[in-house]
Design a protein around this motif. Structure first.
Motif, short mmCIF file in Angstrom:
data_model
loop_
_atom_site.label_atom_id
_atom_site.label_comp_id
_atom_site.label_asym_id
_atom_site.label_seq_id
_atom_site.Cartn_x
_atom_site.Cartn_y
_atom_site.Cartn_z
N LEU A 48 0.82 -1.20 0.00
CA LEU A 48 0.00 0.00 0.00
C LEU A 48 0.86 1.26 0.00
O LEU A 48 1.96 1.28 0.57
CB LEU A 48 -0.92 0.02 1.22
CG LEU A 48 -1.96 -1.09 1.31
CD1 LEU A 48 -2.72 -1.00 2.63
CD2 LEU A 48 -2.93 -1.01 0.14
N THR A 49 0.35 2.31 -0.60
CA THR A 49 1.01 3.61 -0.63
C THR A 49 -0.01 4.70 -0.33
O THR A 49 -1.11 4.70 -0.90
CB THR A 49 1.63 3.90 -2.00
OG1 THR A 49 2.57 2.86 -2.32
CG2 THR A 49 2.36 5.23 -2.01
N VAL A 60 -1.85 8.23 -0.49
CA VAL A 60 -2.12 9.10 -1.65
C VAL A 60 -2.10 10.56 -1.21
O VAL A 60 -2.77 10.94 -0.24
CB VAL A 60 -3.49 8.75 -2.27
CG1 VAL A 60 -3.82 9.71 -3.42
CG2 VAL A 60 -3.51 7.31 -2.75
N THR A 105 -6.46 8.41 1.87
CA THR A 105 -6.71 7.23 1.05
C THR A 105 -5.38 6.55 0.75
O THR A 105 -4.31 7.13 0.95
CB THR A 105 -7.41 7.60 -0.28
OG1 THR A 105 -6.61 8.56 -0.97
CG2 THR A 105 -8.79 8.17 -0.04
N ALA A 106 -5.48 5.31 0.27
CA ALA A 106 -4.28 4.55 -0.09
C ALA A 106 -4.53 3.85 -1.41
O ALA A 106 -5.67 3.59 -1.81
CB ALA A 106 -3.95 3.53 0.99
N THR A 107 -3.44 3.57 -2.10
CA THR A 107 -3.52 2.86 -3.36
C THR A 107 -2.64 1.62 -3.30
O THR A 107 -1.72 1.55 -2.49
CB THR A 107 -3.09 3.77 -4.53
OG1 THR A 107 -3.32 3.09 -5.77
CG2 THR A 107 -1.62 4.13 -4.43
N GLY A 108 -2.93 0.64 -4.16
CA GLY A 108 -2.14 -0.59 -4.17
C GLY A 108 -2.97 -1.79 -3.75
O GLY A 108 -4.17 -1.68 -3.46
N THR A 109 -2.31 -2.94 -3.69
CA THR A 109 -2.97 -4.18 -3.29
C THR A 109 -2.37 -4.65 -1.97
O THR A 109 -1.18 -4.93 -1.88
CB THR A 109 -2.78 -5.28 -4.35
OG1 THR A 109 -3.32 -4.81 -5.60
CG2 THR A 109 -3.48 -6.56 -3.94
#
Length: 238
Positions: free
Chosen positions: A29-30, A32, A43-47
Motif C-alpha cells: 500500500l502507498t 495518496v 486514502t491509499a492505493t495498491g494491493t
C-alpha cells in the motif's frame, strides 16, 4: 551418567512457557497525496498483502480499512493511521496483525483571484483601488488578504495587464494562510481612456487663423495633463 548412575532413576523436568502470536505486517500500500480540504481523511492505493506467514499456514487479510492523516493541515510526509484490517483463515489465531503505517502529503488549495472587469481610468488620473473576486475557499473558511493587485507599467492610453502584485493571504478565523496558495486568472486588463479636451474660441475673433506649430489665434484649450499643451493634440492620449 557416572559410576553410581545405575543406582538412580531420572524424572525429566516439567516446565511451562508461552508461544506468542507472530506479528504479520501489511505490504503493498502507498498513501495518496491530496489537496487541502479541511479534514484529515486519507486514502491509499495498491494491493494489500500479508507478510510474515510461516510455511503453509492459512491466513487471510480481511476487514474494511480506514485511513486518517495525523493532521489536517498542509505538510509533507504526514503520517497516516490505518484501522480496520483483520485476520482470517484456519491459522489466524497464531498470528497478530500490525496495521500498515503510511505517509503522504497534503498540498495547498488554490485561491483564484479574478480582477473585476471594466476597471479603468482617464489619462492623467491616479490609479483606482483594484477590485477583484476570489474562489476556491472552503465553506466556513473566509480568506483574509493583505496588500493589493498591480498592473503593467505605463500611463499612455491603452490596455495594461493586471497582476497579483503584492496581494497575499493572511489568517482569518478558521482560515489559515499556509493551507492555501494564490493564482491569478488571466485575460483581464486595466484600461486608460482618452482625456477630454475642451477647445475655447475667443469671442472677439472674427475667424481663426493658424499662427504657428504650437497654437491657433483666438483658440485656447483646457484639460491638458502633465503640463502638456497644443503640441500634443495628435497623440493618442486625447
Amino acid at each position: 551418567g557416572g559410576a553410581g548412575a545405575g543406582n538412580y532413576s531420572l524424572t525429566q523436568p516439567s516446565l511451562t512457557a508461552n508461544i506468542t502470536s507472530k506479528a504479520l505486517t501489511v505490504t503493498g500500500l502507498t498513501g495518496v497525496n491530496k489537496e487541502y480540504n479541511g479534514n484529515s481523511t486519507a486514502t491509499a492505493t495498491g494491493t494489500a498483502a500479508l507478510s510474515g506467514i510461516i510455511g503453509s499456514d492459512v491466513v487471510t487479510l480481511s476487514g474494511t480499512p480506514s485511513y486518517t492523516f495525523t493532521q489536517s493541515g498542509v505538510g509533507t510526509g504526514i503520517g497516516i493511521t490505518t484501522t480496520g484490517y483483520t485476520l482470517g483463515g484456519a491459522a489466524a489465531g497464531n498470528y497478530s496483525l500490525t496495521q500498515p503505517s503510511l505517509t503522504a502529503n497534503i498540498t495547498t488549495k488554490t485561491i483564484a483571484i479574478t480582477p473585476n472587469s471594466n476597471q479603468r481610468k482617464i489619462y492623467g488620473e491616479s490609479d483606482p483601488v483594484w477590485t477583484y473576486t476570489f474562489s476556491g475557499d472552503i465553506a466556513g473558511q473566509t480568506p483574509g488578504f493583505d496588500n493589493t493587485l498591480t498592473r503593467a507599467q505605463g500611463e499612455s492610453v491603452g490596455a495594461y495587464a493586471i497582476g497579483l502584485g503584492s496581494l497575499s493571504l493572511k489568517d482569518n478565523g478558521l482560515f489559515k494562510a499556509t493551507n492555501y496558495s494564490l493564482v491569478l486568472t488571466s485575460g483581464v486588463d486595466f484600461t486608460i481612456g482618452k482625456a477630454p479636451l475642451v477647445a475655447n474660441v475667443n469671442a472677439d475673433s472674427k475667424f481663426v487663423t493658424q499662427t504657428d506649430a504650437t497654437g491657433y489665434a483666438g483658440l485656447t484649450y483646457s484639460g491638458f495633463k502633465f503640463g502638456e499643451g497644443p503640441s500634443v493634440l495628435n497623440t493618442t492620449n486625447l
